[in-house]
Design a protein around this motif. Structure first.
Motif, short mmCIF file in Angstrom:
data_model
loop_
_atom_site.label_atom_id
_atom_site.label_comp_id
_atom_site.label_asym_id
_atom_site.label_seq_id
_atom_site.Cartn_x
_atom_site.Cartn_y
_atom_site.Cartn_z
N GLY A 187 28.30 88.06 87.80
CA GLY A 187 29.32 87.04 88.05
C GLY A 187 30.55 87.26 87.18
O GLY A 187 30.61 88.17 86.35
N GLN A 188 31.51 86.38 87.37
CA GLN A 188 32.75 86.48 86.58
C GLN A 188 32.46 86.23 85.09
O GLN A 188 31.66 85.35 84.75
N LEU A 189 33.07 87.00 84.24
CA LEU A 189 32.98 86.74 82.80
C LEU A 189 33.78 85.47 82.52
O LEU A 189 34.97 85.39 82.89
N MET A 190 33.14 84.52 81.88
CA MET A 190 33.78 83.23 81.60
C MET A 190 33.81 83.03 80.09
O MET A 190 32.86 83.40 79.38
N VAL A 191 34.87 82.42 79.62
CA VAL A 191 35.00 82.17 78.18
C VAL A 191 34.99 80.67 77.94
O VAL A 191 35.89 79.94 78.38
N MET A 229 28.70 91.09 74.37
CA MET A 229 28.87 89.82 73.68
C MET A 229 30.35 89.43 73.76
O MET A 229 31.22 90.29 73.63
N ILE A 230 30.57 88.15 73.98
CA ILE A 230 31.94 87.64 73.91
C ILE A 230 32.08 86.99 72.53
O ILE A 230 31.27 86.14 72.14
N LEU A 231 33.09 87.41 71.81
CA LEU A 231 33.34 86.92 70.46
C LEU A 231 34.77 86.39 70.38
O LEU A 231 35.64 86.80 71.16
N GLY A 235 32.82 77.75 72.66
CA GLY A 235 31.97 76.56 72.74
C GLY A 235 30.50 76.91 72.58
O GLY A 235 29.71 76.08 72.12
N ASN A 236 30.15 78.14 72.93
CA ASN A 236 28.76 78.59 72.74
C ASN A 236 28.66 79.50 71.50
O ASN A 236 27.65 80.17 71.33
N LEU A 237 29.68 79.51 70.69
CA LEU A 237 29.78 80.31 69.46
C LEU A 237 29.81 81.80 69.75
O LEU A 237 30.69 82.51 69.26
N VAL A 238 28.86 82.30 70.51
CA VAL A 238 28.86 83.69 70.96
C VAL A 238 28.41 83.68 72.42
O VAL A 238 27.46 82.96 72.76
N GLY A 239 29.07 84.43 73.26
CA GLY A 239 28.62 84.55 74.66
C GLY A 239 27.80 85.83 74.80
O GLY A 239 28.23 86.89 74.34
N LEU A 240 26.65 85.70 75.43
CA LEU A 240 25.81 86.88 75.64
C LEU A 240 25.78 87.19 77.14
O LEU A 240 25.43 86.33 77.95
N ILE A 241 26.19 88.40 77.47
CA ILE A 241 26.26 88.82 78.88
C ILE A 241 25.09 89.75 79.16
O ILE A 241 24.99 90.84 78.58
N ASP A 242 24.20 89.30 80.04
CA ASP A 242 23.02 90.09 80.38
C ASP A 242 23.41 91.33 81.18
O ASP A 242 24.40 91.32 81.92
N SER A 243 22.56 92.34 81.08
CA SER A 243 22.90 93.61 81.76
C SER A 243 22.84 93.47 83.28
O SER A 243 23.40 94.29 83.99
O1 LIG Z 1 30.12 83.12 77.25
C1 LIG Z 1 29.44 83.44 78.25
C2 LIG Z 1 28.04 83.39 78.25
C3 LIG Z 1 27.36 83.73 79.41
N1 LIG Z 1 28.04 84.12 80.51
C4 LIG Z 1 27.30 84.54 81.71
C5 LIG Z 1 26.70 85.92 81.53
C6 LIG Z 1 25.27 85.67 81.20
O2 LIG Z 1 24.45 86.76 81.59
C7 LIG Z 1 25.00 84.40 81.97
C8 LIG Z 1 23.89 83.57 81.42
O3 LIG Z 1 24.16 83.31 80.06
P1 LIG Z 1 23.05 82.65 79.13
O4 LIG Z 1 21.72 83.26 79.39
O5 LIG Z 1 23.57 82.69 77.75
O6 LIG Z 1 23.13 81.13 79.63
P2 LIG Z 1 21.98 80.14 80.11
O7 LIG Z 1 22.48 78.80 79.81
O8 LIG Z 1 20.65 80.56 79.54
O9 LIG Z 1 22.03 80.36 81.68
P3 LIG Z 1 20.98 81.10 82.65
O10 LIG Z 1 19.94 80.10 82.93
O11 LIG Z 1 21.80 81.47 83.86
O12 LIG Z 1 20.45 82.32 81.93
O13 LIG Z 1 26.23 83.66 81.91
C9 LIG Z 1 29.42 84.18 80.51
O14 LIG Z 1 30.06 84.54 81.49
N2 LIG Z 1 30.09 83.83 79.37
#
Ligand SMILES: O=c1ccn([C@H]2C[C@H](O)[C@@H](COP(=O)(O)OP(=O)(O)OP(=O)(O)O)O2)c(=O)[nH]1
Ligand SMILES: [Mg+2]
Length: 149
Positions: A92-96, A64-66, A80-88
């Motif tokens: 790709g690049q971690l983006m904030v 999680m990005i906090l 902007g997304n309140l919490v970022g969830l990074i799937d296992s």
């Molecule tokens: O703050 C964030 C949130 C997500 N991600 C990356 C990792 C995550 O595994 C992927 C997809 O995120 P999420 O499922 O929250 O976004 P989505 O809008 O549902 O996109 P997707 O359709 O690709 O799942 O984007 C980031 O780099 N930073």
């Protein structure tokens, strides 16, 4: 300690891999891998690269990005997304997603620590469709049903 694969996408990160600041830290600070200062006006959201990709690989974990508390409380810089969830399985690049929810402009400098990454356990579930649930103490009560005090 569990080990996960990391790719360094920006050479400046080679010497600055995220590390736990203290033995009890939960978060690994992420840096703004930008080439020049970025001024974020009140209400604006900028997608900021971190120069890193991770592959957690194990579906029993996620990241999680906090926000960092100082950035959020003092400067209004949150996510902007309140919490970022990074799937296992994300590689790709971690983006904030960096949101200035404050009243003043904020200038983000290259390599400044702007958010933090926390690795958390995850339980994937399957659904069992039912018509009725077993009785519970709470039932359908929520949204303040237990009172204020
Ligand atoms: O703050 C964030 C949130 C997500 N991600 C990356 C990792 C995550 O595994 C992927 C997809 O995120 P999420 O499922 O929250 O976004 P989505 O809008 O549902 O996109 P997707 O359709 O690709 O799942 O984007 C980031 O780099 N930073
Ligand atoms: Mg998704």
């Amino acid at each position: 300690m569990k080990t996960i694969d990391v790719k360094i996408l920006d050479p400046r990160m080679t010497e600055q891999l995220p590390a736990y600041a203290t033995s009890g830290s939960a978060g690994l600070d992420l840096r703004a891998c930008i080439d020049a200062p970025v001024t974020i006006k009140p209400g604006e959201t900028h997608l900021i690269p971190t120069g890193l990709a991770i592959h957690i690989a194990d579906p029993a974990y996620a990241a999680m990005i906090l926000p960092r508390s100082g950035m959020g409380h003092k400067h209004g810089i949150v996510l902007g997304n309140l919490v970022g969830l990074i799937d296992s399985d994300y590689q790709g690049q971690l983006m904030v997603s960096t949101w200035n929810r404050g009243q003043a402009e904020f200038t983000l400098n290259p390599m400044e620590r702007l958010a933090q990454l926390v690795i958390v356990p995850v339980l994937q579930v399957a659904f069992n469709v039912v018509d009725e649930f077993d009785t519970s103490d709470r039932g359908v009560g929520g949204f303040g049903s237990t009172g204020k005090h």
